[in-house]
Scaffold this active site. Structure first.
Site, PDB file in Angstrom:
ATOM      1  N   HIS A  94       4.055   3.569  12.445  1.00 51.36           N
ATOM      2  CA  HIS A  94       3.183   4.654  12.920  1.00 51.36           C
ATOM      3  C   HIS A  94       3.813   5.479  14.050  1.00 51.36           C
ATOM      4  CE1 HIS A  94      -0.658   2.264  11.511  1.00 51.36           C
ATOM      5  NE2 HIS A  94       0.292   2.323  10.598  1.00 51.36           N
ATOM      6  N   GLU A 121      -5.110   1.820   2.728  1.00 53.74           N
ATOM      7  CA  GLU A 121      -4.970   0.653   3.604  1.00 53.74           C
ATOM      8  C   GLU A 121      -5.103   1.026   5.071  1.00 53.74           C
ATOM      9  OE1 GLU A 121      -3.032  -2.328   6.179  1.00 53.74           O
ATOM     10  OE2 GLU A 121      -2.417  -0.236   5.872  1.00 53.74           O
ATOM     11  N   GLU A 122      -4.703   2.252   5.410  1.00 57.88           N
ATOM     12  CA  GLU A 122      -4.625   2.645   6.824  1.00 57.88           C
ATOM     13  C   GLU A 122      -5.948   3.153   7.392  1.00 57.88           C
ATOM     14  OE1 GLU A 122      -2.201   1.924   8.535  1.00 57.88           O
ATOM     15  OE2 GLU A 122      -0.335   1.992   7.422  1.00 57.88           O
ATOM     16  N   HIS A 143       0.834  -1.208   0.000  1.00 57.11           N
ATOM     17  CA  HIS A 143       0.000   0.000   0.000  1.00 57.11           C
ATOM     18  C   HIS A 143       0.866   1.255   0.000  1.00 57.11           C
ATOM     19  CE1 HIS A 143       0.522   0.974   4.348  1.00 57.11           C
ATOM     20  NE2 HIS A 143       0.507  -0.329   4.534  1.00 57.11           N
ATOM     21  N   ASP A 167      -0.259   4.374   0.953  1.00 57.58           N
ATOM     22  CA  ASP A 167      -0.681   5.413   1.892  1.00 57.58           C
ATOM     23  C   ASP A 167       0.005   5.253   3.240  1.00 57.58           C
ATOM     24  OD1 ASP A 167      -2.217   3.029   2.265  1.00 57.58           O
ATOM     25  OD2 ASP A 167      -3.628   4.148   3.510  1.00 57.58           O
ATOM     26  N   ASP A 184       6.273   1.583   7.453  1.00 55.27           N
ATOM     27  CA  ASP A 184       4.928   1.149   7.048  1.00 55.27           C
ATOM     28  C   ASP A 184       4.402   1.996   5.907  1.00 55.27           C
ATOM     29  OD1 ASP A 184       2.559  -0.218   7.000  1.00 55.27           O
ATOM     30  OD2 ASP A 184       1.795   0.601   8.870  1.00 55.27           O
ATOM     31  N   GLU A 216       4.526  -5.770   3.714  1.00 55.06           N
ATOM     32  CA  GLU A 216       4.394  -5.183   5.047  1.00 55.06           C
ATOM     33  C   GLU A 216       5.689  -5.393   5.837  1.00 55.06           C
ATOM     34  OE1 GLU A 216       2.179  -3.425   6.578  1.00 55.06           O
ATOM     35  OE2 GLU A 216       0.266  -3.667   5.526  1.00 55.06           O
TER      36      GLU A 216
END
Length: 368
Positions: free
Chosen positions: A345, A138-139, A77, A79, A108, A167
């Protein structure tokens, strides 16, 4: 013209994969704002004559069509979660001498995205046909997930014999994933003034039985295709109460069940309903897991080749990831990418430079 409105341009994809990672991170793409990065990815891939490039919204698919015996899907992903003064990226040397790339998305999962972009350009004659997938949203809520949209709208775009999701796994292989279920377990009572509590029935007190069952519960450890998945059954929220001088007539305990991929969603729901029999139960979220398929010859070749470069043995993915969407299509799926997932994150999100290069080398070795 504002800087954010200018078209973003990625560096040469065949160049240094760490420089490419930094460039991908430096194009802000918080969920819902991925268009600029999606445009840059499309512009970088379109000139590559060995790839067919397709687009759905801000999700992109680039694939070879060489007529090989197998097709491998490599997905990630584009984003990120919101930025917090950690873009643009920068490099630092850790106390142990490790060079690290710092900034939002380095873990991430733009390191994995950059590895895929680099290899998509470099591998013009791979041993198998490859489908590279770069998807949005995705988030955030699952309904907005770009891979979910591709699976629903264009399942043929993402079909294959094995899927690798980039990932962060700290450069190890994590097979499949657990499923996840959330349920609201409710008790009911009767309101009364708290000065005359005997006239009411306290719903919060009644919730003690729910917590007792959780305390007594022993989560399973389940062997699936040679990997042992640890399950979890946890209270993650309690709500109840009307006012500080009233006996509450309702209390809700939110329970999250993480279940091994040997159990399908219907089986997971049945297990929760059996455990909390006698209570009002509402299932609010339910997503099946994904088996790693380690008995599949193609998966075995991936494991042998990658661990020969990175070392270590494959382990289970305890959390839920989008490999489950490939499981819906009957495709064995594993997680493999640079970055410590414990730093995902985080304000101090950072990834070892050598880990990005090692993942690129490992995938190149297997795919070439």
């Amino acid at each position: 013209m504002p800087a954010h409105s200018r078209a973003a341009v990625l560096p040469e994809l065949t160049g240094d994969v760490v420089d490419l990672t930094a460039a991908v991170c430096d194009i802000p793409s918080v969920s819902g704002d991925e268009t600029r990065l999606a445009d840059a990815v499309e512009a970088a891939l379109k000139p590559l004559g060995h790839l067919e490039v397709l687009r759905d919204g801000d999700s992109l698919v680039a694939r070879t069509n060489l007529g090989r015996d197998h097709r491998v899907v490599i997905a990630g992903h584009i984003d990120t979660v919101p930025i917090k003064t950690n873009v643009p990226t920068w490099r630092e040397t850790a106390l142990d001498g490790t060079e690290e790339l710092w900034g939002r998305g380095t873990v991430d999962m733009k390191g994995g995205v950059a590895v895929a972009l680099h290899l998509a350009a470099v591998l013009t004659e791979p041993r198998w046909d490859i489908t590279w997938v770069f998807y949005d949203h995705e988030e955030v809520a699952a309904d907005d997930n770009g891979l979910r949209r591709l699976v629903a709208n264009h399942p043929d775009w993402v079909s294959g014999d094995l899927a690798v999701l980039g990932e962060p796994t700290a450069g190890g292989i994590e097979g499949g994933c657990n499923g996840t279920l959330r349920a609201e377990i409710a008790t009911t009572g009767r309101t009364a003034h708290s000065a005359r509590a005997w006239r009411g029935v306290n719903a919060i007190h009644a919730a003690g039985e729910i917590l007792d069952r959780l305390r007594a519960y022993t989560p399973r450890e389940v062997d699936v295709d040679g990997l042992v998945y640890r399950e979890g059954m946890s209270a993650v929220g309690v709500t109840g109460g009307i006012a500080s001088n009233m006996i509450p007539d309702r209390c809700v305990v939110t329970v999250n069940y993480r279940f091994a991929p040997s159990l399908d969603p219907a089986g997971a729901e049945a297990h929760v309903r059996e455990l909390f029999d006698g209570f009002d139960i509402e299932i609010t979220d339910l997503a099946g897991g994904a088996r790693p398929g380690l008995d599949d010859p193609l998966v075995q070749s991936f494991v042998e080749s990658v661990t020969g470069v990175t070392g270590g043995a494959p382990g289970p993915k305890y959390g839920w990831t989008d490999v489950a969407r490939f499981a819906e299509l009957g495709i064995p799926a594993v997680n493999f990418g640079p970055g410590d997932p414990m730093l995902a994150h985080a304000d101090d999100e950072r990834c070892a430079v050598e880990e990005i290069r090692s993942c690129a080398r490992a995938l190149h070795t297997w795919l070439a």
